[in-house]
Design an enzyme around this catalytic site. Structure first.
Site, PDB file in Angstrom:
ATOM      1  CG  HIS A   1     -28.645  67.911  42.622  1.00  0.00           C
ATOM      2  ND1 HIS A   1     -28.360  66.592  42.357  1.00  0.00           N
ATOM      3  CD2 HIS A   1     -28.608  68.549  41.431  1.00  0.00           C
ATOM      4  CE1 HIS A   1     -28.163  66.442  41.058  1.00  0.00           C
ATOM      5  NE2 HIS A   1     -28.295  67.620  40.473  1.00  0.00           N
TER       6      HIS A   1
ATOM      7  CG  ASN B   1     -25.791  66.103  38.163  1.00  0.00           C
ATOM      8  OD1 ASN B   1     -26.569  65.345  38.736  1.00  0.00           O
ATOM      9  ND2 ASN B   1     -26.188  67.206  37.572  1.00  0.00           N
TER      10      ASN B   1
ATOM     11  CB  CYS C   1     -31.413  66.835  39.759  1.00  0.00           C
ATOM     12  SG  CYS C   1     -30.444  66.762  38.267  1.00  0.00           S
TER      13      CYS C   1
HETATM   14  N1  ACO Z   1     -13.448  71.705  29.213  1.00  0.00           N
HETATM   15  C1  ACO Z   1     -12.886  72.864  28.826  1.00  0.00           C
HETATM   16  N2  ACO Z   1     -13.603  73.937  28.466  1.00  0.00           N
HETATM   17  C2  ACO Z   1     -14.933  73.835  28.513  1.00  0.00           C
HETATM   18  C3  ACO Z   1     -15.587  72.650  28.909  1.00  0.00           C
HETATM   19  C4  ACO Z   1     -14.774  71.557  29.263  1.00  0.00           C
HETATM   20  N3  ACO Z   1     -15.304  70.380  29.656  1.00  0.00           N
HETATM   21  N4  ACO Z   1     -16.917  72.841  28.857  1.00  0.00           N
HETATM   22  C5  ACO Z   1     -17.122  74.100  28.463  1.00  0.00           C
HETATM   23  N5  ACO Z   1     -15.923  74.708  28.234  1.00  0.00           N
HETATM   24  C6  ACO Z   1     -15.676  76.073  27.779  1.00  0.00           C
HETATM   25  C7  ACO Z   1     -16.827  76.657  27.030  1.00  0.00           C
HETATM   26  O1  ACO Z   1     -16.793  76.259  25.687  1.00  0.00           O
HETATM   27  C8  ACO Z   1     -16.591  78.124  27.214  1.00  0.00           C
HETATM   28  O2  ACO Z   1     -15.605  78.534  26.292  1.00  0.00           O
HETATM   29  P1  ACO Z   1     -15.775  79.915  25.456  1.00  0.00           P
HETATM   30  O3  ACO Z   1     -15.772  80.976  26.528  1.00  0.00           O
HETATM   31  O4  ACO Z   1     -14.592  79.900  24.579  1.00  0.00           O
HETATM   32  O5  ACO Z   1     -17.092  79.776  24.777  1.00  0.00           O
HETATM   33  C9  ACO Z   1     -15.975  78.237  28.597  1.00  0.00           C
HETATM   34  O6  ACO Z   1     -15.510  76.901  28.923  1.00  0.00           O
HETATM   35  C10 ACO Z   1     -16.942  78.683  29.673  1.00  0.00           C
HETATM   36  O7  ACO Z   1     -18.175  77.982  29.516  1.00  0.00           O
HETATM   37  P2  ACO Z   1     -19.372  78.210  30.486  1.00  0.00           P
HETATM   38  O8  ACO Z   1     -20.516  77.343  30.058  1.00  0.00           O
HETATM   39  O9  ACO Z   1     -19.621  79.659  30.671  1.00  0.00           O
HETATM   40  O10 ACO Z   1     -18.730  77.612  31.843  1.00  0.00           O
HETATM   41  P3  ACO Z   1     -19.310  77.632  33.299  1.00  0.00           P
HETATM   42  O11 ACO Z   1     -18.346  78.261  34.190  1.00  0.00           O
HETATM   43  O12 ACO Z   1     -20.735  78.098  33.348  1.00  0.00           O
HETATM   44  O13 ACO Z   1     -19.318  76.069  33.681  1.00  0.00           O
HETATM   45  C11 ACO Z   1     -20.896  74.264  33.849  1.00  0.00           C
HETATM   46  C12 ACO Z   1     -20.075  75.166  32.907  1.00  0.00           C
HETATM   47  C13 ACO Z   1     -19.936  73.453  34.672  1.00  0.00           C
HETATM   48  C14 ACO Z   1     -21.769  73.368  32.993  1.00  0.00           C
HETATM   49  C15 ACO Z   1     -21.781  75.127  34.783  1.00  0.00           C
HETATM   50  O14 ACO Z   1     -22.434  76.111  34.026  1.00  0.00           O
HETATM   51  C16 ACO Z   1     -22.829  74.333  35.550  1.00  0.00           C
HETATM   52  O15 ACO Z   1     -22.520  73.559  36.419  1.00  0.00           O
HETATM   53  N6  ACO Z   1     -24.124  74.603  35.284  1.00  0.00           N
HETATM   54  C17 ACO Z   1     -25.235  74.034  36.066  1.00  0.00           C
HETATM   55  C18 ACO Z   1     -25.424  72.564  35.873  1.00  0.00           C
HETATM   56  C19 ACO Z   1     -26.606  72.100  36.706  1.00  0.00           C
HETATM   57  O16 ACO Z   1     -26.750  72.414  37.869  1.00  0.00           O
HETATM   58  N7  ACO Z   1     -27.518  71.341  36.115  1.00  0.00           N
HETATM   59  C20 ACO Z   1     -28.730  70.985  36.835  1.00  0.00           C
HETATM   60  C21 ACO Z   1     -28.893  69.581  37.060  1.00  0.00           C
HETATM   61  S1  ACO Z   1     -28.726  68.546  35.637  1.00  0.00           S
HETATM   62  C22 ACO Z   1     -30.207  67.667  35.498  1.00  0.00           C
HETATM   63  O17 ACO Z   1     -31.229  68.071  35.908  1.00  0.00           O
HETATM   64  C23 ACO Z   1     -30.175  66.333  34.768  1.00  0.00           C
END
Ligand code: ACO
Length: 324
Positions: A251, A281, A112
């Site tokens: 980003h 993203n 990214c």
């Molecule tokens: N729909 C419904 N529920 C979901 C989904 C979905 N699409 N995805 C995950 N869940 C569930 C999980 O299973 C979890 O359930 P559980 O509590 O029963 O286990 C619950 O939602 C919470 O999951 P978390 O992973 O804790 O959710 P979070 O609030 O952290 O959001 C997300 C997830 C959106 C991925 C977030 O963590 C995020 O944006 N992280 C950073 C991403 C990023 O910046 N990446 C860097 C760049 S990517 C690159 O370099 C290519």
């Protein structure tokens, strides 16, 4: 002498994948995706449309905006983690299709942060006498997305953006680039299969190791802290405060990350460029897509002070400050 951005361009594929479409593919909901990420829809490349196709479209628009001919380019830097082939570089395919007959060309792999790495390297070349550098961020993230994994498939999209750099003798241009890495955290975001660590095999494909894996929650926490520190580092290096900024172009990974960083910095959201709602993203394409949209919308004009910041796999993080 420093480099100035002479023109920007971008391109997104036509096909739209909405949250409602994803509801039919995995156990998710529009409400969850909107609340947790701020993403409403994303674009997907058509069959046969690869990274270089997107990159060429964005590059041609950036060259037209800059008033620079492809044959005048000295260097093409293409930031991507989803190139057409492992070999050759996608930058070379783009160089040929643009007719950039004089240009050296290579890819940059910094996920990214790739576009900001490209601006940093391009700026260094221009400062040492190179005339025109084309920096592109282009991704077909849909090619490495596991469409059965709800943790990741709701996040990514395809697109491309580009900028042409040339010499600036006044005070306009790239004021600073800060590029960082920490490979100790490589496994927060990775595509495990397909490289020399795990060459393609039936087992690899059966285990779906050719797709992106992300420890989302851990990544989220590191991202907020790193991005806040990165913005403060860039401001301090230029003797600036948050109030001096006209626009932050972050980003576009997650609206909650962007809001958390803006709030820690005391930066009002009106000064933050947001378009992740429509594209998700797009990794290396994310910042140049947002930058081009901000320019076209008149949110960046001559003299604007713009700070771009990114965070991604590697880990890498980076910032660029520009006096437009
Ligand atoms: N729909 C419904 N529920 C979901 C989904 C979905 N699409 N995805 C995950 N869940 C569930 C999980 O299973 C979890 O359930 P559980 O509590 O029963 O286990 C619950 O939602 C919470 O999951 P978390 O992973 O804790 O959710 P979070 O609030 O952290 O959001 C997300 C997830 C959106 C991925 C977030 O963590 C995020 O944006 N992280 C950073 C991403 C990023 O910046 N990446 C860097 C760049 S990517 C690159 O370099 C290519």
């Amino acid at each position: 002498m420093r480099a100035r951005i002479l023109g920007t361009g971008s391109y997104v594929p036509e096909r739209v994948l909405t949250n409602a479409d994803l509801e039919r593919m995995v156990a998710t909901s529009d409400a969850w995706i909107m609340e947790r990420t701020g993403i409403r829809e994303r674009r997907l490349a058509a069959q046969g449309e690869a990274c270089s196709n997107l990159a060429v479209q964005a590059a041609e628009r950036a060259l037209a905006a800059a008033g620079v001919a492809a044959a005048e380019l000295d260097l093409i830097l293409l930031a991507t983690c989803t190139g057409d082939y492992p070999v050759p570089s996608t930058a070379c395919l783009v160089q040929h299709r643009l007719g950039a007959v004089r240009a050296a060309a290579c890819d940059i792999g910094a996920a990214c942060c790739g576009f900001l790495y490209g601006l940093g390297v391009g700026d260094a070349y221009v400062r040492t006498g190179t005339r025109y550098v084309l920096v592109i961020g282009a991704e077909v993230m849909s090619a490495v997305t596991d469409w059965t994994d709800r943790n990741t498939c709701v996040l990514f999209g395809d697109g491309a953006g580009a900028a042409v750099l040339g010499p600036s003798e006044g005070d306009r241009g790239i004021l600073s680039s800060h590029l960082h890495s920490d490979g100790g955290l490589w496994d927060l975001i990775a595509v495990p299969g397909g490289g020399s660590r795990m060459p393609p095999s039936e087992k690899m494909v059966a285990e779906r190791q050719q797709y992106i894996k992300m420890k989302g929650n851990e990544t989220f926490k590191v991202a907020v802290k790193t991005l806040e520190d990165g913005v403060r580092e860039a401001l301090a290096a230029n003797n600036l405060t948050v109030d001096d900024l006209d626009l932050l172009v972050p980003h576009q990974a997650n609206l909650r990350i962007i809001k958390a960083v803006a709030s820690r910095l005391g930066l009002p959201l009106e000064k933050v460029m947001l378009n992740l709602e429509w594209y998700g993203n797009t990794s290396a394409a994310s910042i140049p897509l947002a930058l081009d949209e901000a320019v076209k919308a008149g949110r960046i004009t001559e003299g604007s002070l713009v700070l771009m910041e990114a965070f991604g796999a590697g880990l890498t993080w980076a910032s660029t400050v520009v006096r437009w």
